[in-house]
Design an enzyme around this catalytic site. Sequence first.
Site, short mmCIF file in Angstrom:
data_model
loop_
_atom_site.label_atom_id
_atom_site.label_comp_id
_atom_site.label_asym_id
_atom_site.label_seq_id
_atom_site.Cartn_x
_atom_site.Cartn_y
_atom_site.Cartn_z
N GLU A 99 40.69 1.74 -25.17
CA GLU A 99 41.24 0.72 -24.11
C GLU A 99 40.13 0.04 -23.62
OE1 GLU A 99 42.45 3.74 -21.03
OE2 GLU A 99 44.21 4.59 -22.23
N ASP A 153 54.28 9.54 -25.26
CA ASP A 153 55.26 10.36 -24.37
C ASP A 153 56.10 9.17 -24.11
OD1 ASP A 153 53.52 9.24 -22.71
OD2 ASP A 153 52.74 10.94 -22.08
N ASN A 155 41.62 2.42 -30.33
CA ASN A 155 42.72 2.97 -29.69
C ASN A 155 43.25 2.42 -28.55
OD1 ASN A 155 44.81 5.52 -29.63
ND2 ASN A 155 43.71 6.39 -28.15
N HIS A 196 52.34 5.45 -25.03
CA HIS A 196 52.64 5.71 -23.57
C HIS A 196 53.83 4.89 -23.20
CE1 HIS A 196 49.76 8.75 -23.20
NE2 HIS A 196 48.62 7.96 -23.36
N GLU A 219 49.17 9.06 -28.84
CA GLU A 219 49.41 9.56 -27.48
C GLU A 219 50.91 9.39 -26.88
OE1 GLU A 219 46.37 8.50 -24.58
OE2 GLU A 219 45.02 8.35 -26.25
C1 XIL Z 1 44.48 11.61 -19.78
C2 XIL Z 1 44.80 13.18 -19.63
O1 XIL Z 1 45.89 13.30 -20.05
C3 XIL Z 1 44.64 13.58 -18.30
O2 XIL Z 1 44.49 14.97 -18.16
C4 XIL Z 1 43.11 13.15 -17.40
O3 XIL Z 1 43.38 13.43 -16.07
C5 XIL Z 1 43.11 11.69 -17.57
O4 XIL Z 1 43.36 11.17 -18.95
N1 XIL Z 1 44.69 7.29 -22.43
C6 XIL Z 1 43.97 8.07 -22.94
C7 XIL Z 1 43.74 9.44 -22.61
O5 XIL Z 1 43.36 7.43 -24.06
O6 XIL Z 1 42.55 9.97 -22.76
C8 XIL Z 1 44.51 9.72 -21.26
O7 XIL Z 1 44.41 11.12 -20.91
C9 XIL Z 1 45.83 9.42 -21.08
C10 XIL Z 1 45.86 7.66 -21.38
#
Ligand code: XIL
Length: 408
Positions: free
Chosen positions: A172, A299, A225, A266, A297
């Site tokens: 990010e 969802d 990523n 996401h 990641e």
């Molecule tokens: C999130 C976790 O799921 C949470 O438990 C934490 O509080 C915050 O981070 N992008 C990412 C992840 O790369 O590391 C993040 O994970 C979600 C968004």
Amino acid sequence: MTLRRMATAGVLAAVVAATLGAVSASAGGPRPPATQDQSLRGLAARNGLYFGTAVDAAAYAGASDPQYTSMVDSQFSTVTPENVMKWESLEPTRGTYDWTAADTFVENAARNHQLVRGHVLTWYSQLPGWLTTGIQDGSIDGPQLRALLHKHITDVVAHFRGKIWQWDVVNEAVSDPWETPPAIHLGGNTGSLKQKFADLLGPGYVADAFRWARAADPKALLFYNDYNIEAFGDGGPGDKTQFVYDLVKRLRAQGVPIDGVGSQGHLSTQYGNYDVLAVADALRRFTDLGVAVALTEVDARSLTKDAADPAKDAAGADLNARDQASAYNYHVLLQACLLNAHCLSFTVWGFTDKYSWIPNWFKNPPEGSGCLWDAAYHPKKSLRTVQGDLAAAGPPLVQPRVPQKPRR
Ligand code: XIL
């Protein structure tokens, strides 16, 4: 590193063997389990794909919920630590590492024949308090931050050398079009921690992070990523995917050791849907640069009305519409991955709504219900869709068409 070398054989071979064993039993012995009763790791292995989840370390370790632990072990062939490899977890006190939780995670993965996605080395978020404070109040300057990052990457990658399949080396790093200034850039909103982190390190830090990681573990696959890079936009200054593409292209041209791009995935059903071919096209453009890709990641959340109990509200009148839309988003990302020979893994960011980060993070407006299983571990439409997609992606469940001859 060539893409051919990336096709890690070991664990996958074992899983394929187990799966084929189950299938060949149909010839004479017991019938194989119905598709919906087969594991995601087994279904994915038939297509050479690793299927993963982020793991909540507390839930995994807690004896109170053995179902969570057994599902992590049995359903997934790759695992990502949700939080325990982040800088704040590894070095809460400056100069003192705490490897305990991350080491336990890696040991568990090895015992379960799972490959590990290391997450994450370079990120402005979830830094230890001492580091965030130093960046914010100016007591840590650019050269100091660069030296700290170099040491962090070297120490962490060396500690886990040989045990990590893919590292998220930089996470990010790029702004969003709704931030200021709106043209995509390294950093975030003017004045934000994300922008300060980027400015202190200077534009060359992305390349250096990859070089430092490669020096500490020559075999791990090194990934950039990010989120909102699932599909290209108009190619203009507000197109984040285009910006990341140009960044990766530049890095490759400079000989920087970047092996892959992780598209986080996401998604939220409130934003409408991508389609399979748009996402497949984005993945293809990345892999045409010579890098692998992974969905890292995934969802697919939905709006809820009751922030305190999102699951309850998701069972309201429009449950079906939201479940269908969520399932469709999983379908789009998975199909796109399956269509690309260099899409190595498909990882969900938690598999049950019970421990999902979504309700804690997306509160205004409240969102939830983004996982494959609900909070009581009941399979959702999205799980059945993913299982069906994996089954339909190839043999042995999908057979070659056999033309019928007329009987007379
Ligand atoms: C999130 C976790 O799921 C949470 O438990 C934490 O509080 C915050 O981070 N992008 C990412 C992840 O790369 O590391 C993040 O994970 C979600 C968004």
